[in-house]
Design an enzyme around this catalytic site. Structure first.
Site, PDB file in Angstrom:
ATOM      1  N   ASP A  40       5.039  -4.801   9.632  1.00 34.72           N
ATOM      2  CA  ASP A  40       6.184  -4.289  10.399  1.00 34.72           C
ATOM      3  C   ASP A  40       6.278  -4.988  11.753  1.00 34.72           C
ATOM      4  O   ASP A  40       7.371  -5.349  12.202  1.00 34.72           O
ATOM      5  CB  ASP A  40       6.053  -2.776  10.614  1.00 34.72           C
ATOM      6  CG  ASP A  40       6.341  -1.994   9.336  1.00 34.72           C
ATOM      7  OD1 ASP A  40       6.854  -2.594   8.381  1.00 34.72           O
ATOM      8  OD2 ASP A  40       6.044  -0.784   9.316  1.00 34.72           O
ATOM      9  N   ARG A  89       0.847  -1.193   0.000  1.00 36.14           N
ATOM     10  CA  ARG A  89       0.000   0.000   0.000  1.00 36.14           C
ATOM     11  C   ARG A  89       0.881   1.241   0.000  1.00 36.14           C
ATOM     12  O   ARG A  89       1.741   1.384   0.870  1.00 36.14           O
ATOM     13  CB  ARG A  89      -0.875  -0.045   1.257  1.00 36.14           C
ATOM     14  CG  ARG A  89      -2.082   0.814   1.204  1.00 36.14           C
ATOM     15  CD  ARG A  89      -2.978   0.545   2.378  1.00 36.14           C
ATOM     16  NE  ARG A  89      -2.437   1.046   3.632  1.00 36.14           N
ATOM     17  CZ  ARG A  89      -3.171   1.539   4.618  1.00 36.14           C
ATOM     18  NH1 ARG A  89      -4.484   1.574   4.497  1.00 36.14           N
ATOM     19  NH2 ARG A  89      -2.623   1.957   5.730  1.00 36.14           N
ATOM     20  N   THR A 102      -0.969   7.616  -1.099  1.00 35.41           N
ATOM     21  CA  THR A 102      -2.251   7.514  -1.828  1.00 35.41           C
ATOM     22  C   THR A 102      -3.161   6.434  -1.255  1.00 35.41           C
ATOM     23  O   THR A 102      -4.348   6.385  -1.570  1.00 35.41           O
ATOM     24  CB  THR A 102      -1.988   7.159  -3.301  1.00 35.41           C
ATOM     25  OG1 THR A 102      -1.371   5.850  -3.345  1.00 35.41           O
ATOM     26  CG2 THR A 102      -1.053   8.171  -3.960  1.00 35.41           C
ATOM     27  N   ASP A 126       0.931  -1.484  12.185  1.00 36.49           N
ATOM     28  CA  ASP A 126       1.250  -2.069  10.876  1.00 36.49           C
ATOM     29  C   ASP A 126       1.597  -3.551  11.075  1.00 36.49           C
ATOM     30  O   ASP A 126       2.609  -3.893  11.688  1.00 36.49           O
ATOM     31  CB  ASP A 126       2.426  -1.319  10.241  1.00 36.49           C
ATOM     32  CG  ASP A 126       2.697  -1.801   8.830  1.00 36.49           C
ATOM     33  OD1 ASP A 126       2.652  -0.971   7.915  1.00 36.49           O
ATOM     34  OD2 ASP A 126       2.945  -3.015   8.635  1.00 36.49           O
TER      35      ASP A 126
HETATM   36  C1  PRP Z   1      -1.212  -4.053   4.891  1.00 41.66           C
HETATM   37  C2  PRP Z   1      -2.124  -5.235   5.137  1.00 41.66           C
HETATM   38  C3  PRP Z   1      -3.029  -5.209   3.941  1.00 41.66           C
HETATM   39  C4  PRP Z   1      -3.171  -3.725   3.664  1.00 41.66           C
HETATM   40  C5  PRP Z   1      -4.498  -3.255   4.186  1.00 41.66           C
HETATM   41  O1  PRP Z   1      -0.209  -4.384   3.999  1.00 41.66           O
HETATM   42  O2  PRP Z   1      -1.456  -6.451   5.298  1.00 41.66           O
HETATM   43  O3  PRP Z   1      -2.510  -5.889   2.819  1.00 41.66           O
HETATM   44  O4  PRP Z   1      -2.111  -3.070   4.387  1.00 41.66           O
HETATM   45  O5  PRP Z   1      -4.761  -1.939   3.828  1.00 41.66           O
HETATM   46  P1  PRP Z   1      -5.913  -1.559   2.801  1.00 41.66           P
HETATM   47  O6  PRP Z   1      -7.124  -2.335   3.178  1.00 41.66           O
HETATM   48  O7  PRP Z   1      -6.090  -0.075   2.999  1.00 41.66           O
HETATM   49  O8  PRP Z   1      -5.433  -1.867   1.401  1.00 41.66           O
HETATM   50  P2  PRP Z   1       0.946  -3.344   3.557  1.00 41.66           P
HETATM   51  O9  PRP Z   1       0.547  -2.666   2.272  1.00 41.66           O
HETATM   52  O10 PRP Z   1       1.298  -2.451   4.709  1.00 41.66           O
HETATM   53  O11 PRP Z   1       2.150  -4.302   3.178  1.00 41.66           O
HETATM   54  P3  PRP Z   1       3.039  -5.253   4.129  1.00 41.66           P
HETATM   55  O12 PRP Z   1       2.188  -6.417   4.546  1.00 41.66           O
HETATM   56  O13 PRP Z   1       4.161  -5.662   3.257  1.00 41.66           O
HETATM   57  O14 PRP Z   1       3.509  -4.418   5.305  1.00 41.66           O
HETATM   58  N1  URA Z   2      -2.369  -2.092   7.293  1.00 44.73           N
HETATM   59  C1  URA Z   2      -1.943  -2.424   8.544  1.00 44.73           C
HETATM   60  O1  URA Z   2      -1.052  -3.267   8.698  1.00 44.73           O
HETATM   61  N2  URA Z   2      -2.513  -1.817   9.591  1.00 44.73           N
HETATM   62  C2  URA Z   2      -3.492  -0.905   9.455  1.00 44.73           C
HETATM   63  O2  URA Z   2      -3.995  -0.383  10.480  1.00 44.73           O
HETATM   64  C3  URA Z   2      -3.911  -0.564   8.162  1.00 44.73           C
HETATM   65  C4  URA Z   2      -3.341  -1.184   7.099  1.00 44.73           C
END
Ligand code: PRP
Ligand code: URA
Length: 206
Positions: free
Chosen positions: A200, A101, A105, A197
């Site tokens: 993370d 994400r 944006t 997150d």
């Molecule tokens: C996080 C999570 C989802 C997304 C949710 O992933 O695991 O995939 O955000 O957000 P949304 O519903 O607004 O799309 P992230 O993009 O942070 O990637 P990561 O798992 O690699 O940290």
């Molecule tokens: N992705 C995450 O990991 N946490 C949030 O709260 C939103 C998106």
């Protein structure tokens, strides 16, 4: 269709993943246990077919799952739900979708895709613990539909009402299984109260 898993052990583990003091190992282990609950609920609808099995004493009529099951993990955080899913369904085929994400944006960008063959007989369980705006899950559902899947269940852990509303409006046939529905999204697109997150916290990045 929306299913919210309710179980005292699941609630207990949600408290652990929300707790900022939980380190990565503790966080991942609790996510794994929550994953068992949500993946069980996400496979509850699977059709079965009768089969006869010889016990050591006589023939028994049993039932077995009648559909090929495909688990699709959204990288990275979805990896935490993949192991519990494969514990429950060792024979599942596995796909990976890399979605990140954009922090500004909030739009998902795809950086990896590797899926097994999919068709209308496949029962797909899409794994991602977090549904915030619903953008990542929607992008994943689009990929799965384009690839031929029709029976899709999203298994998550925390969902924001905004994400659920978006997904339900765009994909009325999508089944959503979650362990909790949180209050809201904040201005940065984080789920509140949430857990921060997920990727993370699981993998020690920032
Ligand atoms: C996080 C999570 C989802 C997304 C949710 O992933 O695991 O995939 O955000 O957000 P949304 O519903 O607004 O799309 P992230 O993009 O942070 O990637 P990561 O798992 O690699 O940290
Ligand atoms: N992705 C995450 O990991 N946490 C949030 O709260 C939103 C998106």
């Amino acid at each position: 269709m929306l299913i919210v898993v309710e179980h005292p052990l699941c609630s207990h583990d949600i408290a652990i993943v929300r707790d900022r003091r939980s380190d990565s190992a503790t966080f991942r282990r609790a996510m794994h246990r929550i994953g068992l609950h949500v993946c069980l609920a996400a496979t509850q609808h699977l059709p079965t077919q009768p089969t006869n099995v010889e016990t050591p004493l006589e023939e028994a009529t049993c039932s077995i799952v009648a559909r090929p099951i495909v688990a699709v993990a959204i990288l990275r955080a979805g990896l935490m739900l993949l192991e519990p899913m494969l514990e429950l369904v060792p024979g599942a085929r596995v796909g990976y979708l890399g979605l990140r994400r954009d922090e500004a944006t909030l739009q998902p960008e795809q950086y990896y895709r590797r899926l097994p063959p999919l068709d209308e007989r496949s029962s797909v369980v899409l794994l991602d613990p977090m549904v915030a705006t619903g953008g990542s899950a929607a992008a994943a559902v689009e990929v799965l539909l384009e690839s031929g899947a029709r029976d899709i269940t999203l298994a998550c852990v925390l969902a924001a009402p905004e994400g659920i509303a978006r997904l339900s409006a765009s994909y009325p046939a999508l089944r959503i299984v979650t362990a909790a529905i949180d209050r809201e999204l904040d201005q940065r697109g984080y789920i509140r109260p949430g857990l921060g997150d997920a990727g993370d916290r699981a993998f020690g990045t920032e």
